[in-house]
Enzyme design. Structure first.
Site, PDB file in Angstrom:
ATOM      1  N   HIS A 139      34.316 -23.560 -33.227  1.00  0.00           N
ATOM      2  CA  HIS A 139      34.668 -22.348 -32.475  1.00  0.00           C
ATOM      3  C   HIS A 139      36.053 -22.527 -31.877  1.00  0.00           C
ATOM      4  O   HIS A 139      36.497 -23.654 -31.632  1.00  0.00           O
ATOM      5  CB  HIS A 139      33.627 -22.094 -31.372  1.00  0.00           C
ATOM      6  CG  HIS A 139      33.777 -20.764 -30.712  1.00  0.00           C
ATOM      7  ND1 HIS A 139      34.537 -20.580 -29.570  1.00  0.00           N
ATOM      8  CD2 HIS A 139      33.264 -19.552 -31.031  1.00  0.00           C
ATOM      9  CE1 HIS A 139      34.491 -19.311 -29.221  1.00  0.00           C
ATOM     10  NE2 HIS A 139      33.728 -18.658 -30.081  1.00  0.00           N
ATOM     11  N   ASP A 189      26.656 -17.799 -34.532  1.00  0.00           N
ATOM     12  CA  ASP A 189      26.426 -17.269 -35.872  1.00  0.00           C
ATOM     13  C   ASP A 189      25.537 -18.170 -36.714  1.00  0.00           C
ATOM     14  O   ASP A 189      24.956 -17.714 -37.700  1.00  0.00           O
ATOM     15  CB  ASP A 189      27.767 -17.058 -36.595  1.00  0.00           C
ATOM     16  CG  ASP A 189      28.618 -15.991 -35.937  1.00  0.00           C
ATOM     17  OD1 ASP A 189      28.068 -14.917 -35.632  1.00  0.00           O
ATOM     18  OD2 ASP A 189      29.812 -16.226 -35.716  1.00  0.00           O
TER      19      ASP A 189
END
Length: 447
Positions: free
Chosen positions: A324, A383
């Site tokens: 991320h 996700d």
């Protein structure tokens, strides 16, 4: 000159016209992608809405990875989510109230707000017909066009006063579930010949329950509570994420709410932003088919190594759902979602698949660190589990990204309202350095 050849020629010209040497970015200290050299974002604004924390700055320079934290209006998201889960209630409306107003509602305020959301869920008849007529296979495009259509029916569409902005925010939050549900049912009817069902939103249902009712009618309580948690987790993620920043940039011009939100939808549609959960889902299906023993660590590690070396799967060298831009040691959203994903897998008889996904998460992080060996700390992001959860609830891939928009519309509206209401507001206008030398004009007869 043939049109096809002209297009080819222009494309070749474009190839040369867009070439900028990498060393020029360093020479002029340009922050590509508004990113600093250490990967952190360039500071471009102040906000009181959301805070994304994934590292600490070390005195004298450098970053120290820390467990991720996400704050909504100063409240730790984990505290908000755990309270909702513990009491087995629906929390998206409460979080929407918090993000829009800056404070948590009391019982009476929350009940009135839920009623207001339900009252605003139905669509104008012309908007319904517009969705039915908008044949196409991308619901994000239909969502954007439907938002722009809402401008037609708003008698104060261009009014940017505080009261009107709040009214428009509530209307958008209310109508996104209805638009998405209707658009998918239309898509299913047009492409698969299925019966066209238009179910109207029901009173006394939460937003998550109403969406599932309008989309497919049948759902379990755990389905609805899990979807509600996903909406809570994705409602806001700071002012720097691409779609929210797009809304703020567009809003800073003073344009109408519907134009600004449509721009945010266009940003979220991009595969580098809102489409990540689809990529994780595709990767998971691929690994299910290509890993013979779902419990064999060596086999999984070998396959992930080959993926990172661009030898198998789609040969991009990526493991989707890992890493991320801000979070390092952990993504708090992924941790919270994983809690309900385990319960949902038990209800749906998908415990074996969940155990495999959990092992993939562990091994992907380990293999990434060993193969890349760049000192970067990575974790799974939200996700990694969201696509798996959507599939267990029975939601199709066509609405994965629209569901993201259904949650993030709250954050978009909160940031738009903040952008237009703080003192000293200015149009957002960064600078670009031109690196092409001046050239003398050549008359057309001499070219």
């Amino acid at each position: 000159m043939k049109k096809e050849y002209l297009i080819y020629k222009l494309s070749e010209d474009l190839k040369e016209a867009t070439r900028i040497e990498n060393e020029l970015f360093k020479k002029f200290d340009v922050k590509r992608g508004l990113r600093n050299e250490d990967g952190t974002g360039v500071l471009v604004g102040l906000t009181k809405i959301g805070n994304v924390v994934g590292y600490e700055r070390i005195p004298g320079g450098g970053l120290k990875p820390i467990p991720g934290k996400l704050f909504y209006r100063g409240y730790d998201l984990e505290d908000l989510a755990h309270a909702i889960l513990k009491e087995k209630r629906f929390g998206f409306e409460e979080v929407a109230y918090l993000l829009l107003s800056g404070r948590l509602p009391d019982r009476e305020e929350l009940a009135s707000f839920r009623e207001l959301i339900n009252d605003n869920m139905p669509l104008e008849q012309k908007t319904k017909m517009n969705i039915i007529e908008l044949e196409g296979n991308n619901i994000m495009n239909i969502l954007a066009r439907s938002v722009l259509e809402m401008y037609r029916f708003d008698p104060n569409a261009d009014d940017t006063s505080r009261d009107n902005l709040m009214r428009q925010s509530i209307d958008l939050i209310s109508k996104f579930p209805t638009i998405i549900a209707y658009a998918f049912n239309m898509l299913r009817h047009a492409t698969h010949g299925r019966s066209l069902h238009i179910r109207h939103p029901q009173e006394n249902l939460s937003l998550a329950e109403n969406f599932l009712y309008m989309l497919k009618k049948d759902y379990t309580e755990l389905d609805a509570r899990t979807l509600d948690l996903l909406l809570v987790l994705q409602a806001e993620h700071g002012g720097g994420n691409n779609s929210t920043f797009t809304v703020r940039v567009t809003s800073s011009t003073g344009t109408d709410t519907y134009s600004a939100i449509a721009a945010g939808i266009g940003s979220l549609k991009g595969p580098l932003h809102g489409g990540a959960n689809i990529q994780v889902t595709d990767m998971f299906h691929h690994l299910q088919e290509n890993i013979r023993d779902w419990t064999n660590v060596d086999e999984i590690d070998t396959y992930f190594t080959r993926m990172l070396n661009k030898e198998v799967y789609n040969k991009t060298g990526l493991i989707y759902g890992i890493g991320h831009a801000v979070y390092t040691i952990s993504d708090p959203r992924a941790i919270l979602l994983k809690e309900l994903a385990r319960d949902l897998a038990r209800e749906k008889g998908k415990e074996r698949e969940f155990a495999f996904l959990e092992l993939l998460e562990e091994r992907a992080i380990e293999v990434f660190g060993r193969v890349k060996n760049n000192g970067k700390t990575v974790s799974s992001n939200v996700d990694f589990y969201s696509g798996f959860v959507y599939e267990m609830i029975g939601l199709p891939q066509e609405i994965f990204t629209p569901l993201f928009a259904m949650a993030r519309i709250v954050g978009w509206c909160a940031h738009r309202n903040e952008e237009l209401n703080f003192e000293g507001k200015r149009i957002i206008r960064p600078a670009y350095k031109n690196v092409l030398e001046e050239v003398a004009y050549i008359p057309i007869k001499k070219r």
